[in-house]
Design a protein around this motif. Structure first.
Motif, PDB file in Angstrom:
ATOM      1  N   ALA A 105      39.118  38.946  33.575  1.00 27.92           N
ATOM      2  CA  ALA A 105      38.860  39.864  33.339  1.00 27.92           C
ATOM      3  C   ALA A 105      39.033  40.259  31.874  1.00 27.92           C
ATOM      4  O   ALA A 105      37.927  41.084  31.619  1.00 27.92           O
ATOM      5  N   MET A 106      39.179  38.994  31.280  1.00 24.35           N
ATOM      6  CA  MET A 106      38.419  38.997  29.522  1.00 24.35           C
ATOM      7  C   MET A 106      37.272  38.345  29.744  1.00 24.35           C
ATOM      8  O   MET A 106      36.668  39.082  28.480  1.00 24.35           O
ATOM      9  N   ALA A 107      36.819  37.464  30.411  1.00 22.50           N
ATOM     10  CA  ALA A 107      35.197  37.484  30.083  1.00 22.50           C
ATOM     11  C   ALA A 107      33.938  38.116  31.085  1.00 22.50           C
ATOM     12  O   ALA A 107      33.101  37.477  30.540  1.00 22.50           O
ATOM     13  N   GLY A 108      34.844  39.102  31.869  1.00 18.37           N
ATOM     14  CA  GLY A 108      33.932  39.865  32.953  1.00 18.37           C
ATOM     15  C   GLY A 108      33.374  39.317  33.650  1.00 18.37           C
ATOM     16  O   GLY A 108      32.456  40.110  34.365  1.00 18.37           O
ATOM     17  N   ASP A 109      34.516  38.997  34.329  1.00 15.12           N
ATOM     18  CA  ASP A 109      33.566  38.299  35.956  1.00 15.12           C
ATOM     19  C   ASP A 109      34.130  38.968  36.533  1.00 15.12           C
ATOM     20  O   ASP A 109      33.894  38.940  38.113  1.00 15.12           O
ATOM     21  N   VAL A 110      35.557  39.630  36.727  1.00 21.99           N
ATOM     22  CA  VAL A 110      35.704  41.189  37.313  1.00 21.99           C
ATOM     23  C   VAL A 110      35.813  42.049  35.839  1.00 21.99           C
ATOM     24  O   VAL A 110      36.392  41.538  35.212  1.00 21.99           O
ATOM     25  N   GLN A 111      35.553  43.612  36.319  1.00 20.48           N
ATOM     26  CA  GLN A 111      36.117  44.182  35.926  1.00 20.48           C
ATOM     27  C   GLN A 111      36.704  45.133  35.121  1.00 20.48           C
ATOM     28  O   GLN A 111      36.784  45.773  34.441  1.00 20.48           O
ATOM     29  N   LEU A 112      37.574  44.706  36.669  1.00 15.32           N
ATOM     30  CA  LEU A 112      39.157  45.938  36.654  1.00 15.32           C
ATOM     31  C   LEU A 112      39.789  44.821  37.215  1.00 15.32           C
ATOM     32  O   LEU A 112      40.094  44.049  37.924  1.00 15.32           O
ATOM     33  N   ILE A 113      40.954  45.029  36.718  1.00 14.12           N
ATOM     34  CA  ILE A 113      42.694  44.086  37.367  1.00 14.12           C
ATOM     35  C   ILE A 113      43.615  45.666  36.711  1.00 14.12           C
ATOM     36  O   ILE A 113      43.976  46.319  35.484  1.00 14.12           O
ATOM     37  N   LEU A 114      44.991  44.983  37.783  1.00 18.92           N
ATOM     38  CA  LEU A 114      46.062  46.051  37.311  1.00 18.92           C
ATOM     39  C   LEU A 114      47.136  44.919  36.950  1.00 18.92           C
ATOM     40  O   LEU A 114      46.925  43.632  37.063  1.00 18.92           O
ATOM     41  N   ASP A 115      47.677  44.982  35.895  1.00 22.86           N
ATOM     42  CA  ASP A 115      49.140  44.030  35.845  1.00 22.86           C
ATOM     43  C   ASP A 115      50.517  45.621  34.964  1.00 22.86           C
ATOM     44  O   ASP A 115      50.032  45.951  34.876  1.00 22.86           O
ATOM     45  N   PRO A 116      51.544  44.559  35.117  1.00 21.91           N
ATOM     46  CA  PRO A 116      52.558  44.894  34.975  1.00 21.91           C
ATOM     47  C   PRO A 116      52.675  45.227  32.758  1.00 21.91           C
ATOM     48  O   PRO A 116      51.844  44.522  32.600  1.00 21.91           O
ATOM     49  N   LEU A 117      53.430  46.554  33.090  1.00 24.22           N
ATOM     50  CA  LEU A 117      53.435  47.399  31.468  1.00 24.22           C
ATOM     51  C   LEU A 117      53.097  46.162  30.661  1.00 24.22           C
ATOM     52  O   LEU A 117      52.673  45.898  29.403  1.00 24.22           O
ATOM     53  N   ALA A 118      54.365  45.457  30.603  1.00 27.06           N
ATOM     54  CA  ALA A 118      54.639  44.711  29.634  1.00 27.06           C
ATOM     55  C   ALA A 118      53.682  43.426  28.997  1.00 27.06           C
ATOM     56  O   ALA A 118      53.190  43.700  27.714  1.00 27.06           O
ATOM     57  N   THR A 119      53.377  42.825  30.151  1.00 26.32           N
ATOM     58  CA  THR A 119      51.873  42.529  29.708  1.00 26.32           C
ATOM     59  C   THR A 119      51.047  42.772  29.641  1.00 26.32           C
ATOM     60  O   THR A 119      49.710  43.100  28.530  1.00 26.32           O
ATOM     61  N   ALA A 120      50.614  44.016  29.895  1.00 26.16           N
ATOM     62  CA  ALA A 120      49.736  44.769  30.111  1.00 26.16           C
ATOM     63  C   ALA A 120      49.541  45.365  28.569  1.00 26.16           C
ATOM     64  O   ALA A 120      48.088  45.192  28.020  1.00 26.16           O
TER      65      ALA A 120
END
Length: 323
Positions: A194-209
């Motif tokens: 996601a950071m590299a732009g290979d995917v544009q969207l991701i869900l992640d638990p609050l603490a790490t997100a």
């Protein structure tokens, strides 16, 4: 004579109460196992070890965590189902336990039939994250952008059948977005993509997100719970962006084999509720991006049944299989 009678009666009642109290706990000298159906080091394992430490102090029993990873949690769940039904076998599972009945129809057990709910321990939101280059700043803008480009955006997950995968599919359906699933072998790889732009969207638990968002590595748009979270109150929700009724969370529940006596279930509930509501535990949970739920066995069972029904609809509607 009368005094002697009352004294004997009182002793008898005290003896019955003591026997009942003993019956409400695993047998003395028997080790209590909290089965975590995932590998060491994850949120389930960390939470399990924290609960085990506090439970041991409260019930004067040896309490250990037993990691029984495999098959997305099914190996550990089956071990719990087959465990001793005397309070010495406890299962700490994530919300994935509600996914398995629809995703894995050939399981050798039925979680609704073979497990008794003790309490929903904790819950917390996922955050919707996007790559910084994506020209959207709000959840509403993401939905509009994706709808204008069906099949052009990708979303990453830690794998097929993971809670992040199913929650994103739920979001897709509810928001009417056509985005393509790209599974990875773990959350860290999906976040890197996601950071590299290979995917544009991701869900992640609050603490790490929140860490990724505050460091500027990804942009956070919304939380997935129906109401705003006290853990990130300034962040809006998917529902506020126009997806009415959308509500999904990360949650962990405590279960025991179905044949565990009701008094034992209720005693374990009281102990876990006291542990989870302690101020020190609540503070620790906030650091993990979670909040204590600590509900009753009936409420925990209601949550499990509702989650199973919801995820069955999502899985069937999106033709998701475990393969």
């Amino acid at each position: 004579m009368m005094r002697s009678f009352f004294a004997l009666a009182l002793c008898g009642l005290m003896g019955m109460a003591a026997a009942q109290a003993a019956d409400d706990l695993p047998p003395a000298g028997k080790i209590v196992k909290i089965i975590v159906p995932f590998s060491p080091g994850g949120t389930s394992d960390i939470l399990g070890r924290k609960l085990a430490q506090d439970l041991a102090a409260r019930i004067d029993r040896t309490v250990i965590v037993e990691n029984r990873a495999g098959a997305g949690g099914s190996v550990g769940t089956e071990a719990a189902v087959r465990g001793d039904a005397d309070g010495s076998t406890v299962l700490l599972h994530s919300g994935a336990i509600a996914v398995d009945p629809a995703l894995k129809p050939r399981l050798s057990y039925d979680v609704q039939r073979d497990l008794a709910a003790v309490t929903t321990a904790v819950a917390g939101p996922f955050a919707v994250l996007v790559n910084n280059e994506l020209p959207v700043k709000t959840m509403a803008e993401l939905i509009a952008y994706a709808k204008a480009r069906p099949g052009k955006l990708n979303y990453g997950t830690p794998g097929i059948g993971s809670s992040i995968h199913l929650t994103t599919e739920y979001l897709k359906s509810a928001a009417g977005m056509d985005v393509v699933h790209v599974p990875f072998k773990g959350a860290s790889l999906a976040l890197t993509a996601a950071m590299a732009g290979d995917v544009q969207l991701i869900l992640d638990p609050l603490a790490t997100a929140r860490k990724y968002a505050e460091s500027g590595k990804l942009r956070a748009l919304a939380l997935t719970t129906g109401a705003r979270s006290s853990l990130w109150p300034e962040m809006g929700t998917v529902a506020e962006a126009g997806v009415k009724g959308f509500d999904a969370s990360v949650w962990y529940g405590v279960f025991v084999p179905a044949k565990t006596p009701r008094p034992v279930v209720e005693r374990l509930n009281r102990e876990f509720v006291a542990i989870l509501r302690a101020p020190a535990m609540a503070a620790w949970l906030r650091e993990q991006g979670l909040e204590p739920i600590a509900d009753t066995p009936a409420a925990a069972r209601q949550r499990l049944d509702g989650e199973i029904a919801n995820w069955r609809k999502v899985i069937q509607a999106n033709h998701i299989t475990a393969d």
